[in-house]
Design a protein around this motif. Structure first.
Motif, PDB file in Angstrom:
ATOM      1  N   PRO A   5       0.838  -1.206   0.000  1.00  0.00           N
ATOM      2  CA  PRO A   5       0.000   0.000   0.000  1.00  0.00           C
ATOM      3  C   PRO A   5       0.874   1.258   0.000  1.00  0.00           C
ATOM      4  O   PRO A   5       1.920   1.294   0.654  1.00  0.00           O
ATOM      5  CB  PRO A   5      -0.805  -0.133   1.294  1.00  0.00           C
ATOM      6  N   ASP A   6       0.421   2.291  -0.712  1.00  0.00           N
ATOM      7  CA  ASP A   6       1.226   3.504  -0.779  1.00  0.00           C
ATOM      8  C   ASP A   6       0.927   4.430   0.403  1.00  0.00           C
ATOM      9  O   ASP A   6       0.149   4.101   1.303  1.00  0.00           O
ATOM     10  CB  ASP A   6       1.020   4.209  -2.122  1.00  0.00           C
ATOM     11  N   LEU A   8      -0.759   7.179   0.715  1.00  0.00           N
ATOM     12  CA  LEU A   8      -2.146   7.606   0.893  1.00  0.00           C
ATOM     13  C   LEU A   8      -2.938   6.557   1.658  1.00  0.00           C
ATOM     14  O   LEU A   8      -3.701   6.877   2.580  1.00  0.00           O
ATOM     15  CB  LEU A   8      -2.807   7.875  -0.467  1.00  0.00           C
ATOM     16  N   VAL A   9      -2.766   5.286   1.294  1.00  0.00           N
ATOM     17  CA  VAL A   9      -3.478   4.200   1.978  1.00  0.00           C
ATOM     18  C   VAL A   9      -3.079   4.170   3.449  1.00  0.00           C
ATOM     19  O   VAL A   9      -3.937   4.099   4.345  1.00  0.00           O
ATOM     20  CB  VAL A   9      -3.184   2.845   1.307  1.00  0.00           C
ATOM     21  N   ARG A  12      -4.635   7.137   5.347  1.00  0.00           N
ATOM     22  CA  ARG A  12      -6.078   7.015   5.575  1.00  0.00           C
ATOM     23  C   ARG A  12      -6.385   6.027   6.701  1.00  0.00           C
ATOM     24  O   ARG A  12      -7.354   6.207   7.439  1.00  0.00           O
ATOM     25  CB  ARG A  12      -6.777   6.574   4.288  1.00  0.00           C
ATOM     26  N   PRO A  39      -5.364  -6.476   0.051  1.00  0.00           N
ATOM     27  CA  PRO A  39      -5.689  -5.863  -1.242  1.00  0.00           C
ATOM     28  C   PRO A  39      -6.925  -6.484  -1.881  1.00  0.00           C
ATOM     29  O   PRO A  39      -7.521  -7.430  -1.364  1.00  0.00           O
ATOM     30  CB  PRO A  39      -4.444  -6.167  -2.061  1.00  0.00           C
ATOM     31  N   ASP A  40      -7.302  -5.911  -3.029  1.00  0.00           N
ATOM     32  CA  ASP A  40      -8.362  -6.450  -3.885  1.00  0.00           C
ATOM     33  C   ASP A  40      -9.720  -6.435  -3.201  1.00  0.00           C
ATOM     34  O   ASP A  40     -10.565  -7.294  -3.463  1.00  0.00           O
ATOM     35  CB  ASP A  40      -8.033  -7.873  -4.352  1.00  0.00           C
ATOM     36  N   GLU A  42     -13.369  -4.810  -2.779  1.00  0.00           N
ATOM     37  CA  GLU A  42     -14.278  -4.054  -3.628  1.00  0.00           C
ATOM     38  C   GLU A  42     -15.104  -3.104  -2.766  1.00  0.00           C
ATOM     39  O   GLU A  42     -15.793  -3.537  -1.834  1.00  0.00           O
ATOM     40  CB  GLU A  42     -15.190  -5.004  -4.389  1.00  0.00           C
ATOM     41  N   VAL A  84      -9.660   1.732   0.592  1.00  0.00           N
ATOM     42  CA  VAL A  84      -8.850   2.816   0.040  1.00  0.00           C
ATOM     43  C   VAL A  84      -7.934   2.228  -1.025  1.00  0.00           C
ATOM     44  O   VAL A  84      -7.088   1.375  -0.723  1.00  0.00           O
ATOM     45  CB  VAL A  84      -8.001   3.509   1.134  1.00  0.00           C
ATOM     46  N   GLN A  85      -8.143   2.633  -2.258  1.00  0.00           N
ATOM     47  CA  GLN A  85      -7.340   2.124  -3.378  1.00  0.00           C
ATOM     48  C   GLN A  85      -7.306   0.594  -3.392  1.00  0.00           C
ATOM     49  O   GLN A  85      -6.282  -0.027  -3.689  1.00  0.00           O
ATOM     50  CB  GLN A  85      -5.908   2.683  -3.319  1.00  0.00           C
ATOM     51  N   GLY A  86      -8.424  -0.015  -3.071  1.00  0.00           N
ATOM     52  CA  GLY A  86      -8.522  -1.475  -3.094  1.00  0.00           C
ATOM     53  C   GLY A  86      -8.074  -2.159  -1.823  1.00  0.00           C
ATOM     54  O   GLY A  86      -8.183  -3.385  -1.715  1.00  0.00           O
ATOM     55  N   TRP A  87      -7.577  -1.409  -0.840  1.00  0.00           N
ATOM     56  CA  TRP A  87      -7.099  -1.992   0.411  1.00  0.00           C
ATOM     57  C   TRP A  87      -8.154  -1.848   1.506  1.00  0.00           C
ATOM     58  O   TRP A  87      -8.744  -0.790   1.688  1.00  0.00           O
ATOM     59  CB  TRP A  87      -5.806  -1.304   0.872  1.00  0.00           C
TER      60      TRP A  87
END
Length: 267
Positions: A5-6, A8-9, A12, A39-40, A42, A84-87
């Motif tokens: 995760p980056d 931003l993740v 958050r 991850p992944d 929805e 958040v971004q898929g996480w």
């Protein structure tokens, strides 16, 4: 760390850095602070599922006496979103360890599905939507017309069609965890802790068949347990479980699934 995760993740979810990769989650879940980030996820699924899971997890944790079942506690991001971004995030259990005991996994599944039947008495609208991913598509095909099973599951058409003539079907549909094997841990007190809830609105017997199938093929369970799935509703459930896995696995170990069906014997 590939696929981590980056910033931003992490921001958050109010954690500063990734500490390490964790087992499970196809090897892509990570520990960050006191959270497991996976991850992944929805957003549409988690918006309805995570609040239900959080309430049930809290109820189970606050029941008196020994807790035979626990459920991973989802944690929202600082903006109130669950993804958040898929996480997505759940609370980390530092003393938890993997459980590969099939009897315990099945017992945890029975308890979980009984609680889910009460917590979610009607099918969520989101589960009536068009398939969102390869697992949803495989599930729909596994429960569709056996003659329409596509490759690489074409060899199952006759098996499923014959088994589907058994009266009574597989029982009523309800909210189930369609990926239980490998997603049951033992916490520090020895209670079963279910993680990575993968929702489907299908019969409990099918979810249990997937658990048994996965445990036999990938978690070292004794293949003798397949003897209980050679006839009647159990056979149909197992064949639909095989179809689901054959159509969703990437890559798919076809010969392993052929061997399971061969062990089921003649209908």
């Amino acid at each position: 760390m590939p696929g981590a995760p980056d910033e931003l993740v992490l921001d958050r979810f109010a954690v500063t850095h990734v500490e390490r990769t964790l087992p499970g989650g196809r090897g892509r879940s990570v520990l960050a602070g006191d959270l497991v980030l996976s991850p992944d996820r929805e957003p549409g699924t988690q918006r309805w599922l995570s609040p239900i899971q959080a309430r049930l997890a809290s109820e189970l944790d606050n029941e008196a006496g020994r807790r035979p079942l626990r459920l991973a506690l989802p944690v929202p991001a600082r903006d109130g979103e669950w993804v958040v971004q898929g996480w997505g995030a759940t609370r980390f259990e530092p003393r938890a360890r993997p459980c590969h005991d099939l009897a315990l996994m099945r017992a945890a599944g029975h308890l979980l599905h009984a609680r889910l039947a009460v917590a979610v008495p009607a099918r969520p609208e989101a589960l009536s939507a068009a398939p969102r991913n390869r697992w949803d598509r495989a599930e729909a095909l596994a429960f569709g017309d056996p003659a329409a099973l596509p490759e690489p599951a074409g060899w199952l058409r006759g098996h499923v069609a014959h088994a589907a003539t058994v009266p009574g079907g597989l029982g009523p549909d309800q909210l189930v965890h369609r990926d239980l094997a490998g997603n049951v841990l033992l916490d520090g007190a020895g209670s079963a802790l279910v993680i990575d809830l993968s929702p489907a609105w299908r019969p409990v017997l099918w979810a249990e068949a997937i658990c048994v199938l996965d445990a036999v093929l990938w978690h070292g369970a004794d293949r003798d347990v397949l003897a209980d799935w050679r006839g009647g509703r159990e056979r149909l459930a197992m064949l639909r479980a095989v179809a689901f896995r054959v159509l969703s696995d990437e890559p798919v170990a076809i010969e392993a699934y052929r061997a399971v069906v061969a062990e089921l014997g003649a209908a």
